[in-house]
Design a protein around this motif. Structure first.
Motif, mmCIF file in Angstrom:
data_model
loop_
_atom_site.group_PDB
_atom_site.id
_atom_site.type_symbol
_atom_site.label_atom_id
_atom_site.label_comp_id
_atom_site.label_asym_id
_atom_site.label_seq_id
_atom_site.Cartn_x
_atom_site.Cartn_y
_atom_site.Cartn_z
ATOM 1 N N TRP A 301 45.045 -5.193 0.452
ATOM 2 C CA TRP A 301 44.475 -6.380 0.161
ATOM 3 C C TRP A 301 43.004 -6.018 -0.624
ATOM 4 O O TRP A 301 42.563 -6.865 -1.653
ATOM 5 N N VAL A 302 42.478 -5.038 -0.041
ATOM 6 C CA VAL A 302 41.112 -4.609 -0.732
ATOM 7 C C VAL A 302 41.244 -3.651 -2.208
ATOM 8 O O VAL A 302 40.624 -3.906 -3.230
ATOM 9 N N ARG A 303 42.084 -2.614 -2.145
ATOM 10 C CA ARG A 303 42.162 -1.860 -3.161
ATOM 11 C C ARG A 303 43.788 -1.568 -3.323
ATOM 12 O O ARG A 303 44.412 -0.305 -3.221
ATOM 13 N N PRO A 304 44.531 -2.585 -3.577
ATOM 14 C CA PRO A 304 45.847 -2.356 -3.953
ATOM 15 C C PRO A 304 46.334 -1.395 -4.811
ATOM 16 O O PRO A 304 47.511 -0.820 -4.684
ATOM 17 N N GLU A 305 45.672 -1.211 -5.966
ATOM 18 C CA GLU A 305 45.811 -0.181 -6.921
ATOM 19 C C GLU A 305 46.028 1.163 -6.447
ATOM 20 O O GLU A 305 46.667 2.056 -6.778
ATOM 21 N N GLU A 306 44.979 1.635 -5.363
ATOM 22 C CA GLU A 306 45.172 2.803 -4.787
ATOM 23 C C GLU A 306 46.131 2.986 -3.910
ATOM 24 O O GLU A 306 46.738 4.022 -3.747
ATOM 25 N N PHE A 307 46.614 1.914 -3.235
ATOM 26 C CA PHE A 307 48.049 1.822 -2.572
ATOM 27 C C PHE A 307 48.881 2.384 -3.142
ATOM 28 O O PHE A 307 49.777 3.170 -2.718
ATOM 29 N N ILE A 308 49.259 1.673 -4.092
ATOM 30 C CA ILE A 308 50.236 1.826 -5.187
ATOM 31 C C ILE A 308 50.361 3.329 -5.730
ATOM 32 O O ILE A 308 51.320 4.164 -5.580
ATOM 33 N N ARG A 310 48.978 6.125 -4.368
ATOM 34 C CA ARG A 310 49.153 6.759 -3.289
ATOM 35 C C ARG A 310 50.901 6.681 -2.876
ATOM 36 O O ARG A 310 51.450 7.894 -2.504
ATOM 37 N N GLU A 311 51.383 5.626 -2.862
ATOM 38 C CA GLU A 311 52.947 5.580 -2.578
ATOM 39 C C GLU A 311 53.630 6.249 -3.867
ATOM 40 O O GLU A 311 54.560 6.940 -3.276
ATOM 41 N N VAL A 312 53.249 6.005 -4.959
ATOM 42 C CA VAL A 312 53.870 6.640 -6.192
ATOM 43 C C VAL A 312 53.683 8.209 -5.922
ATOM 44 O O VAL A 312 54.608 8.993 -6.435
ATOM 45 N N SER A 313 52.552 8.610 -5.676
ATOM 46 C CA SER A 313 52.448 10.153 -5.385
ATOM 47 C C SER A 313 53.579 10.788 -4.324
ATOM 48 O O SER A 313 53.477 11.997 -4.796
ATOM 49 N N LYS A 314 53.987 10.258 -3.570
ATOM 50 C CA LYS A 314 54.907 10.750 -2.679
ATOM 51 C C LYS A 314 56.376 10.965 -3.542
ATOM 52 O O LYS A 314 57.197 11.774 -2.789
ATOM 53 N N TRP A 315 56.245 10.259 -4.528
ATOM 54 C CA TRP A 315 57.693 10.365 -5.408
ATOM 55 C C TRP A 315 57.620 11.712 -6.031
ATOM 56 O O TRP A 315 56.741 12.107 -6.475
ATOM 57 N N SER A 316 58.998 12.354 -6.005
ATOM 58 C CA SER A 316 59.222 13.723 -6.523
ATOM 59 C C SER A 316 58.748 13.809 -8.096
ATOM 60 O O SER A 316 58.369 14.819 -8.708
ATOM 61 N N ASP A 317 59.090 12.852 -8.897
ATOM 62 C CA ASP A 317 59.030 12.707 -10.460
ATOM 63 C C ASP A 317 57.727 11.809 -10.581
ATOM 64 O O ASP A 317 57.110 10.704 -9.899
ATOM 65 N N THR A 318 57.113 12.078 -11.682
ATOM 66 C CA THR A 318 55.995 11.493 -12.389
ATOM 67 C C THR A 318 56.513 10.058 -12.750
ATOM 68 O O THR A 318 57.347 9.923 -13.514
ATOM 69 N N VAL A 319 55.802 8.882 -12.161
ATOM 70 C CA VAL A 319 56.113 7.477 -12.564
ATOM 71 C C VAL A 319 54.936 6.803 -13.199
ATOM 72 O O VAL A 319 54.348 6.205 -12.448
ATOM 73 N N GLU A 320 54.750 7.235 -14.506
ATOM 74 C CA GLU A 320 53.508 6.595 -15.326
ATOM 75 C C GLU A 320 53.457 5.228 -15.001
ATOM 76 O O GLU A 320 52.076 4.887 -15.347
ATOM 77 N N GLY A 321 54.515 4.432 -15.218
ATOM 78 C CA GLY A 321 54.319 2.977 -15.055
ATOM 79 C C GLY A 321 53.622 2.489 -13.965
ATOM 80 O O GLY A 321 52.836 1.551 -14.049
ATOM 81 N N ALA A 322 53.497 3.148 -12.846
ATOM 82 C CA ALA A 322 53.096 2.594 -11.668
ATOM 83 C C ALA A 322 51.773 2.803 -11.788
ATOM 84 O O ALA A 322 50.783 2.270 -11.065
ATOM 85 N N PHE A 323 51.237 4.030 -12.115
ATOM 86 C CA PHE A 323 49.860 4.496 -12.573
ATOM 87 C C PHE A 323 49.157 3.601 -13.353
ATOM 88 O O PHE A 323 47.853 3.393 -13.223
ATOM 89 N N ALA A 324 49.740 3.072 -14.401
ATOM 90 C CA ALA A 324 49.131 2.298 -15.433
ATOM 91 C C ALA A 324 48.962 1.025 -15.270
ATOM 92 O O ALA A 324 48.269 0.334 -15.866
ATOM 93 N N LEU A 325 49.731 0.543 -14.140
ATOM 94 C CA LEU A 325 49.870 -0.858 -13.933
ATOM 95 C C LEU A 325 48.574 -1.572 -13.513
ATOM 96 O O LEU A 325 48.056 -2.866 -14.007
#
Length: 806
Positions: A301-308, A310-325
């Motif tokens: 609720w406070v820093r949702p972009e950082e939560f996203i 962090r979750e995406v960083s667990k993914w083995s492949d680079t997912v640039e769409g999530a980092f850019a959102l």
């Protein structure tokens, strides 16, 4: 600006898959290429091995690629920097690099990375794009002979690795530089174009990635097929255009290679990393609600972009769409731009909204769905129920199906004459063999068919029900957990002693997606789909599932194994239901069998099928019989309860029936199976929810494709199999001194799930296994085949990593 293009050196910045790929492409056109990777330990390992895995493919780094870890390498000379670092590392990497550069040299920055500057950098520099950021740093450094390019377009990494047609667009304000960079990337399968609209084409490349994630999410939801995905792409594209106009960008690039073409590719392809992340996220949520900590809930609720992030960083492949959102929405808010689809996607990724919120936005229908309501969960307490407990339900269901299907009753009546004749011949054959129990059984079936054949309209339903009752009693299992547990304990010591008292003698070696399967099995019904290599398969599965405490399935067993009352009782008590393969033209029997297996799945009872239909006689994967999967699809349609298909790859060091499969008339007893069994590996592949495929015209085809792909990816390539494969490719004879090099070369060109990639260990273990099986001999330091047929059998077990046989 007067760049001397002939004096430029080339380097690729980035340790990710795209960095390796670009350096390999450049090495074919240039004498020398540099590859910068920030981790000195990784560089040291790569300098020694010269091999790297890209999307599970083993690739060799060309000899003319110089791998470095120190940016100080670029203090001298003029350079083209091909930027392929992940977006979250670009700002720091470029700042550190430009600090080292000297104003009297020439530089070109060619940016593959897609993203936007962080809020802090936007505030400090007054720009938002990576290309403008690099241009500003070069200007501040007073480097005049420089240019900045952006590269994007339909260029999926996997297709580039496979050398499939690829299209790149190079954007640069300087036309000559754009053409220079485009020419470097162009080859027989990469087509290039140029544009001076760098701001527009760069933003198009950034904006399309989140839409691909959203497409992946809805593709994994029930009732969301291609129609909805098409609507999603259209909606997303309109928001991309709206953003461009509000930012005073030309929309021409949005309709071209960098925009619409790349958007469609990324949003619909199974090879898209952004799309696959969306599907994977939904799959993980299906396992069960996430137990977020208090701090994580606050972060949402406070820093949702950082939560996203962090979750995406667990993914083995680079997912640039999530980092850019997050940056896209922040910039949109600053400019007062409304982007409903991007905002809903942000809420889904930050767990504020369920995945169905995207569906609701597109359809206008209000949704109160939660993850728990996506698909039905399995019925509780049914794991230990027996098939014969459903006897009345089954008989009524089968009778209703026959009566409600136009022409079915007529077809059965027409078949009755030929069926009666077939049963009579069978009874005569069994009488000659003096199989009295079977004679009695089939005589009862014959009597019922004769009665049905002679029945009139008033009595045919009664006589038909008698036949259905006969078949249901014959087919149904009498599962008794206590019998299974007792038998497992009784046989275990024999397996342990015959296996040399070693680890893996009793239960197979277990691997793959075990934790995920365990979580899914608590909520959803499971359909196990193993490879079929040996009569031992069901035994190995029984011990493996028992050890992991996974649900024990019901499975089909040939009626030829139930020829005595004892064996029928034993096998049915273990959970086997009877299948008579001699009745392939008996439509009533086949309907009873189909509805039986469907009702088990509908009732939440786990099942096991062998999609290959029969044991592989070649050692390789046999083409899948998709009809076997129809019962699972029907069960989902009838109940709406999710069924998870779990492909299982069984990998044998030694298959007891190997000589039989190579044409020998060899009879095997129980002792033979126990003594020949060596290491067996049981790997659970990526689970396949049935609901994900219900939007397809024939779900069984795409499910079958996924099963076969899972088998190929998770099959353990064992040392003896690899040695046999190499012997096959070298006319069945190899000198010992060349084995290590041949193994290294094979592994570097053939990705796979190798038990070990150490050549010395492969030679030692592999030779021990194939010499014990007496299929090779060693003379004068040559490994020579004694049994080429067995060499071919085990060599064929190395998967081809494709589905061409499907």
């Amino acid at each position: 600006m007067n760049i001397d293009y002939n004096q430029l050196n080339h380097t690729v910045l980035g340790s990710g898959p795209m960095g390796y790929l670009i350096s390999s492409l450049l090495s074919k056109k240039l004498d020398e290429v540099s590859l910068w990777i920030p981790d000195a330990k990784v560089v040291e390992d790569l300098q020694r091995s010269r091999t790297v895995k890209i999307l599970k493919n083993q690739s060799r780094i060309p000899d003319n690629v110089n791998i470095v870890s120190d940016l100080a390498e670029y203090e001298r000379n003029s350079w083209v920097f091909h930027i392929a670092v992940p977006s979250r590392f670009l700002e720091e990497t470029v700042r550190n690099l430009i600090d080292l550069l000297t104003p009297d040299q020439d530089y070109i920055f060619s940016i593959f990375t897609k993203g936007l500057l962080s809020h802090k950098s936007r505030r400090l520099t007054g720009v938002y794009s990576f290309s403008d950021f690099v241009s500003k740093l070069l200007l501040d450094k007073k480097i005049k002979n420089s240019a900045v390019c952006v590269v994007n377009g339909p260029s999926l990494l996997q297709e580039m690795l496979e050398e499939q047609n690829t299209f790149l667009n190079v954007g640069c304000k300087d036309t000559k530089t754009a053409e220079f960079i485009a020419d470097i990337y162009k080859n027989s399968y990469i087509q290039t174009s140029t544009t001076t609209e760098i701001e527009s084409m760069e933003m198009a490349g950034v904006l399309k990635n989140p839409i691909a994630i959203a497409c992946g999410i809805v593709s994994a939801l029930p009732n969301c097929g291609s129609n909805l995905q098409g609507e999603l792409i259209q909606t997303g594209f309109q928001e991309m255009l709206q953003f461009a106009r509000a930012m005073h960008l030309s929309t021409e690039s949005f309709y071209g290679r960098s925009g619409l073409s790349d958007l469609i590719t990324t949003a619909v392809s199974r090879k898209s990393r952004n799309r696959n992340y969306g599907r994977k996220m939904v799959g993980q949520l299906m396992v069960g609600p996430e137990n977020l900590s208090i701090l994580e809930k606050i972060e949402v609720w406070v820093r949702p972009e950082e939560f996203i992030e962090r979750e995406v960083s667990k993914w083995s492949d680079t997912v640039e769409g999530a980092f850019a959102l997050g940056n896209i929405l922040e910039l949109a808010n600053e400019k007062n731009i409304q982007l409903p689809l991007y905002q809903v996607l942000f809420d889904v990724l930050s767990r504020k909204s369920p995945p169905q919120a995207i569906e609701s936005l597109l359809t206008g229908a209000k949704s109160d769905f939660s993850i728990e309501k996506m698909v039905g969960v399995k019925k509780k307490g049914m794991d230990y129920a027996a098939g014969n407990d459903f006897k009345n339900v089954l008989e009524n269901r089968i009778l209703k199906q026959v009566q409600s299907s136009p022409g079915f009753m007529t077809r059965i009546k027409k078949q009755s004459t030929s069926i009666v004749a077939t049963i009579e011949k069978r009874v005569q054959r069994l009488s000659r063999k003096k199989s009295q129990d079977e004679v009695t059984h089939f005589s009862k079936e014959l009597h019922r068919w004769v009665n049905f054949q002679n029945s009139n309209r008033e009595s045919e339903i009664v006589k038909l029900r008698e036949l259905i009752d006969f078949y249901v009693n014959e087919i149904a299992d009498h599962y008794k957990p206590s019998v299974r547990e007792s038998l497992i304990k009784v046989i275990a010591p024999f397996r342990f002693f015959s296996g040399g008292l070693k680890y893996g003698s009793v239960s197979p070696h277990l691997g793959g997606e075990i934790d995920q399967i365990k979580k899914l099995s608590k909520k959803y019904n499971i359909l196990y789909a193993p490879t079929h290599r040996s009569h031992l398969d069901s035994v190995e599965l029984a011990y493996g599932l028992n050890k992991l405490q996974l649900p024990i399935p019901r499975y089909a067993a040939g009626s030829n194994l139930m020829t005595t009352p004892f064996w029928e009782w034993m096998l049915k008590s273990l959970g086997a239901y009877s299948v008579d393969r001699e009745r392939t033209r008996n439509s009533l029997y086949l309907e009873c069998l189909t509805i039986y297996s469907t009702v088990l799945l509908e009732s939440g009872i786990p099942s096991l099928v062998y999609p290959e239909g029969t044991r592989s006689r070649t050692g390789g994967i046999v083409s899948i019989k998709t009809g076997i999967l129809k019962t699972a699809v029907d069960a989902f349609r009838n109940t709406g309860s999710e069924i998870i298909v779990v492909p299982v790859a069984l990998s044998y060091e030694t298959v007891p029936e190997d000589a039989q499969f190579c044409g020998e008339n060899e009879k095997l007893g129980m002792q033979d199976f126990l003594s020949r069994r060596s290491n067996v590996y049981m790997d659970f592949c990526e689970p396949i929810p049935i609901s994900e495929h219900m939007g397809n015209d024939d779900p069984t085809i795409t499910i079958g494709y996924e099963i076969q792909k899972g088998w190929a990816n998770y099959h353990r390539i064992l040392p003896n199999q690899l040695l046999c494969k190499i012997l096959m490719e070298n006319e069945m004879a190899i000198h010992l001194s060349t084995l290590n090099d041949l193994i290294e070369e094979f592994i570097s060109h053939n990705p796979g799930n190798y038990l070990t990639e150490d050549p010395e260990l492969i030679v030692r273990q592999g030779l021990k296994s194939i010499r014990k099986r007496k299929i090779v001999q060693i003379e004068n330091d040559f490994v020579q085949a004694i049994r080429p047929d067995l060499i071919t059998y085990y060599g064929t077990m190395v998967p081809a990593n494709d589905t061409s046989g499907f």
